[in-house]
Enzyme design. Structure first.
Site, short mmCIF file in Angstrom:
data_model
loop_
_atom_site.label_atom_id
_atom_site.label_comp_id
_atom_site.label_asym_id
_atom_site.label_seq_id
_atom_site.Cartn_x
_atom_site.Cartn_y
_atom_site.Cartn_z
N ASP A 1 0.81 -1.21 0.00
CA ASP A 1 0.00 0.00 0.00
C ASP A 1 0.85 1.26 0.00
O ASP A 1 0.48 2.27 -0.61
CB ASP A 1 -0.93 0.00 1.22
CG ASP A 1 -2.15 -0.90 1.02
OD1 ASP A 1 -2.37 -1.36 -0.11
OD2 ASP A 1 -2.86 -1.13 2.01
N ASN B 1 -5.64 8.64 1.57
CA ASN B 1 -6.04 8.08 2.87
C ASN B 1 -6.44 9.16 3.87
O ASN B 1 -7.57 9.16 4.36
CB ASN B 1 -4.89 7.26 3.47
CG ASN B 1 -4.87 5.84 2.97
OD1 ASN B 1 -5.77 5.41 2.26
ND2 ASN B 1 -3.85 5.10 3.33
N GLU B 2 -5.50 10.06 4.19
CA GLU B 2 -5.79 11.06 5.20
C GLU B 2 -4.79 12.20 5.13
O GLU B 2 -3.73 12.11 4.52
CB GLU B 2 -5.76 10.45 6.62
CG GLU B 2 -4.37 10.20 7.19
CD GLU B 2 -3.69 8.96 6.68
OE1 GLU B 2 -2.52 9.08 6.24
OE2 GLU B 2 -4.29 7.88 6.70
N THR C 1 -9.36 2.97 7.49
CA THR C 1 -8.73 1.79 8.10
C THR C 1 -7.27 2.04 8.47
O THR C 1 -6.62 1.16 9.03
CB THR C 1 -8.78 0.59 7.15
OG1 THR C 1 -8.12 0.93 5.93
CG2 THR C 1 -10.23 0.20 6.85
N ASP D 1 -2.89 17.07 20.61
CA ASP D 1 -1.69 16.85 19.80
C ASP D 1 -1.93 17.16 18.33
O ASP D 1 -1.01 17.56 17.61
CB ASP D 1 -1.21 15.41 19.94
CG ASP D 1 -0.51 15.16 21.27
OD1 ASP D 1 -0.37 16.12 22.05
OD2 ASP D 1 -0.12 14.01 21.53
N TYR E 1 -4.46 5.41 9.60
CA TYR E 1 -4.14 6.19 10.80
C TYR E 1 -5.40 6.57 11.56
O TYR E 1 -5.42 6.59 12.79
CB TYR E 1 -3.36 7.44 10.37
CG TYR E 1 -2.78 8.22 11.53
CD1 TYR E 1 -1.95 7.61 12.46
CD2 TYR E 1 -3.05 9.58 11.68
CE1 TYR E 1 -1.40 8.33 13.52
CE2 TYR E 1 -2.52 10.30 12.74
CZ TYR E 1 -1.70 9.67 13.65
OH TYR E 1 -1.17 10.38 14.69
N ALA F 1 -5.12 12.64 20.70
CA ALA F 1 -4.79 12.98 22.09
C ALA F 1 -5.36 14.34 22.49
O ALA F 1 -4.63 15.25 22.87
CB ALA F 1 -3.27 12.96 22.30
#
EC number: 2.7.1.23
Length: 269
Positions: free
Chosen positions: A45, A121-122, A160, A149, A162, A184
């Protein structure tokens, strides 16, 4: 058809690359790294994500095929011992594909300049030191003030990754939208956030208005880091579903939930 081969250049991947080249030489398929119709990725990936960013400026005209040389990935459908079958599918291609949404990111700096990029993804935003503070707006309306954070904005297929590790939900990619996950967060009797992931629809958008003059890092798929220049400060980050999508050549495309089962549960029958 024109194809490009994008590899992570491990010994196993180099062996598979040679095998693919031998099979392609038996067909009328041409190698074209500049303007391919299909990009074959060899590795996992991470290799496919790297190939996506390499060809992001041509994303509307490219389909991807992933060959994995390790564990089964979410974007790689073929094993290293199935090269002949994969090339046979390419040779009889009729344009079939399956497409997934992307997230478009605009970084607006305090000097008025803007950086744009797209993630599969992100995208994450984090402060280098101490606590990050920002106001979260959903479609122009203030929702909350975040302290913690950092934040993660993911696509459904990226849910699916991070996003899941920071407590986000796994989302079916047919439900197009964005997920905002807290990294966090600080929650006590003085500072409060929702404390759970937020999922917004495809017609919504997110704005993160930063309350700091200190340096931040914005990443795309954990591959690209933005705002490493100490002279530029981020004022706001805008997230929305991209008008573009990533497409995979659908010769044998593993379903999303089968991938989730195999990756996290182990194929319980």
């Amino acid at each position: 058809m024109k194809v490009s081969i994008y590899s992570n250049h491990t010994d196993d991947s180099n062996r598979v690359c040679e095998s693919i080249m031998n099979e392609l030489n038996k067909t009328n398929i041409k190698i074209d790294d500049e303007n391919p119709d299909v990009v074959i990725t060899i590795g996992g990936d991470g290799t496919l994500l790297s190939a996506f960013h390499h060809y992001a400026h041509q994303i509307d005209n490219i389909r991807f095929v992933g060959v994995h040389t390790g564990h089964l990935g979410f974007y790689t459908d073929w094993r290293d011992f199935e090269v002949s079958e994969m090339v046979e599918g390419l040779a009889s291609d009729n344009g079939q594909k399956i497409s997934y949404p992307l997230v478009c990111v605009d970084i607006i700096y305090t000097d008025g300049t803007v950086d744009n990029f797209t993630a599969l993804n992100e995208s994450t935003v984090k402060k280098i030191e101490n606590t990050m503070v920002c106001d979260i707006y959903i479609k122009g309306e203030l929702f909350e003030r975040f302290r913690g954070d950092g934040l993660c904005v993911s696509t459904p297929t990226g849910s699916t990754g991070y996003n899941k590790s920071v407590g986000g939900a796994v989302i079916d990619p047919s439900l197009v939208g964005l997920q905002l996950g807290e990294i966090a967060s600080i929650n006590n009797r003085i500072f409060r956030t929702l404390g759970s992931p937020i999922i917004v629809g495809k017609d919504q958008y997110l704005d993160l208005v930063l309350n700091t003059d200190e340096q931040l890092i914005v990443s795309a798929d954990n591959l690209q880091a933005h705002n490493m220049d100490n002279k530029k400060k981020i004022a706001k980050i805008h997230y929305e579903i991209s008008p573009h999508q990533i497409s995979f050549a659908r010769y044998r495309h593993t379903s999303f939930w089968k991938r989730v089962d195999e990756a996290f549960i182990g194929g319980i029958k």
